[in-house]
Enzyme design. Structure first.
Site, mmCIF file in Angstrom:
data_model
loop_
_atom_site.group_PDB
_atom_site.id
_atom_site.type_symbol
_atom_site.label_atom_id
_atom_site.label_comp_id
_atom_site.label_asym_id
_atom_site.label_seq_id
_atom_site.Cartn_x
_atom_site.Cartn_y
_atom_site.Cartn_z
ATOM 1 N N ILE A 260 2.162 3.260 2.545
ATOM 2 C CA ILE A 260 3.210 3.488 3.528
ATOM 3 C C ILE A 260 4.093 2.265 3.731
ATOM 4 O O ILE A 260 5.272 2.374 4.060
ATOM 5 C CB ILE A 260 2.596 3.955 4.862
ATOM 6 C CG1 ILE A 260 2.022 5.371 4.690
ATOM 7 C CG2 ILE A 260 3.601 3.951 5.990
ATOM 8 C CD1 ILE A 260 1.352 5.911 5.924
ATOM 9 N N GLY A 261 3.544 1.083 3.524
ATOM 10 C CA GLY A 261 4.327 -0.127 3.743
ATOM 11 C C GLY A 261 3.749 -1.317 3.010
ATOM 12 O O GLY A 261 2.720 -1.213 2.342
ATOM 13 N N ASP B 284 -10.182 4.463 8.620
ATOM 14 C CA ASP B 284 -9.886 4.169 7.209
ATOM 15 C C ASP B 284 -10.804 3.057 6.722
ATOM 16 O O ASP B 284 -10.644 1.890 7.094
ATOM 17 C CB ASP B 284 -8.426 3.747 7.064
ATOM 18 C CG ASP B 284 -8.020 3.557 5.601
ATOM 19 O OD1 ASP B 284 -8.899 3.635 4.721
ATOM 20 O OD2 ASP B 284 -6.823 3.335 5.339
ATOM 21 N N ALA C 235 0.833 -1.195 0.000
ATOM 22 C CA ALA C 235 0.000 0.000 0.000
ATOM 23 C C ALA C 235 0.867 1.244 0.000
ATOM 24 O O ALA C 235 2.002 1.221 -0.479
ATOM 25 C CB ALA C 235 -0.945 -0.032 1.208
#
Length: 442
Positions: free
Chosen positions: A142-143, A289, A140
């Site tokens: 960010i990681g 989210d 995704a």
């Protein structure tokens, strides 16, 4: 390390600020070059093109979305947040760029992954594992997440943060905001500074995997008695600010529930709506989210799997009280009460034009029709989404509408909208009014 057979592109993440700025500069140059070529072509054909039309060609939209996706980190996350937060109020062309960023990102090449893990676990970390799949099971903004099995047979999901993400958050947010401003798609009258500051704050929190681990444990405790839900277990000894180690929980994408019998689709959606109500009115703590990837489904047990608590947010009781007032107003159908409750939350203020206030009240009233419905509400056979889309587009394109709601309201609306879209995707029929009863009865 083992490798999986799944196909996807390994693309190195630019980790230094200079490299990330160069990416944005290269993207801008490419867009301007494309505009020059298209403009010259149209002039040669005797047409006088508008700047907006030159900027937002399909090739330029693709170029911007692809570069932001390759950068990952905050550059990609801002696009994801805007596509969910601003929703239907984004201009269509900008919404198209942002929607492309909700797809899975490319993943780090194995060499870059090894470097990150060496920095966090020390060299020789692989000796702790029987297997470690270098190909991520998810990637995704960010990681990315890897599956691994330790020597003592623990089946783990390891989330590894892309290098340089935390250091680049502030500059990425500022640079992407500048690009959006340059596009002319958002009026300069809108004060987006509070939203940009909040985006930076949220992204810094999401980039702290130790904090996400604490949020995960907090939700595990809150939901420990709920047999319909399952959450991973934190493995703290392998968790650092850049690596989050959890137990691997099996499941299929939540969207696959759409193929289940009607009764099961209804049950799963009722579980998630009930969870939202508990987060709002009982916990005052919400996983904000609503990305579908944060939910999975275990066909064997029928339980819903909850993942990714980086965007969890605590909010004060007065926010819950304000939404409770709005809930009562919406259920009553009183436009005057809805107006007062929406004003108290901050959807508009005294400087907002009367016709803009009326539009917002109308949108809220439309949304509440699902809650006022007597009996199971059919999320598949309704035009509520179309009505809200049309009204939101008109409001977003009106250059005179410049009010920015409070940050808490953005997060709430983001979660509400995401669950509504999921209910529509699953073609669920849910008696929402019945689920609300404990929160509206005396």
């Amino acid at each position: 390390m083992s490798t999986s057979q799944k196909k996807s592109r390994p693309v190195a993440v630019p980790s230094s600020r200079l490299a990330r700025l160069a990416r944005l500069g290269g993207m801008a140059s490419g867009v301007m070059g494309g505009m020059a070529v298209d403009g010259a072509r149209q002039f040669a054909q005797g047409r006088r093109p508008e700047l907006r039309d030159l900027l937002l060609t399909p090739s330029n939209v693709t170029r911007v979305a692809d570069q932001l996706a390759r950068m990952r980190g905050a550059a990609m996350k801002v696009g994801q947040l805007m596509s969910m937060d601003a929703g239907d109020m984004l201009p269509p062309e900008l919404a198209d760029i942002m929607a492309r960023l909700r797809a899975d990102a490319d993943h780090m090449p194995p060499a870059q992954l090894k470097t990150v893990l060496n920095e966090n676990w020390g060299k020789g970390w692989l000796r702790q594992f029987e297997t470690f799949d270098v190909h991520p099971i998810a990637a995704a903004s960010i990681g990315q997440v890897h599956r691994a099995k330790t020597k003592d047979q623990r089946d783990l999901a390891i989330k590894v943060q892309y290098p340089g993400v935390r250091k680049s958050i502030d500059s990425d947010v500022d640079n992407v905001a500048a690009l959006i401003r340059m596009s002319g798609l958002l009026t300069r009258k809108i004060d987006v500074a509070p939203l940009l500051a909040e985006a930076k704050r949220q992204l810094h929190e999401e980039a702290d995997y130790e904090q996400e681990g604490r949020y995960l444990e907090a939700f595990r405790e809150l939901l420990s008695a709920d047999g319909d839900l399952v959450l991973p277990e934190l493995h703290q000894e392998l968790t650092t600010p850049n690596v989050l180690a959890m137990s691997y929980v099996d499941g299929v994408p939540i969207e696959q529930v759409a193929d289940a019998p009607q009764a099961e689709r209804d049950r799963v959606m009722a579980i998630l709506i009930n969870l939202l109500l508990r987060e709002l009115f009982e916990f005052h703590f919400m996983q904000t989210d609503p990305n579908f990837a944060n939910y999975r489904y275990d066909p064997a047990s029928g339980r819903v799997v909850l993942l990714d608590f980086g965007a969890a947010r605590r909010f004060p009781s007065d926010v819950a009280n304000s939404y409770h007032t709005l809930l009562l107003a919406g259920l009553s159908g009183s436009r005057a009460d809805i107006h007062a409750a929406a004003r108290a939350i901050g959807f508009f203020d005294d400087d907002t034009a009367p016709h803009h206030r009326d539009t917002i009240v109308e949108m809220i009233d439309i949304a509440f029709s699902a809650l006022r419905h007597d009996g199971p509400f059919d999320f598949a056979n309704t035009d509520i989404a179309d009505q809200l889309h049309e009204a939101g587009q008109a409001l977003g394109m009106d250059q005179e509408f410049v009010h920015v709601p409070p940050v808490d309201a953005f997060y709430m609306q983001r979660k509400f909208a995401g669950l509504y879209l999921l209910a529509h995707r699953l073609r669920a029929r849910v008696n929402v009014r019945e689920l609300l009863e404990p929160y509206v009865s005396d």
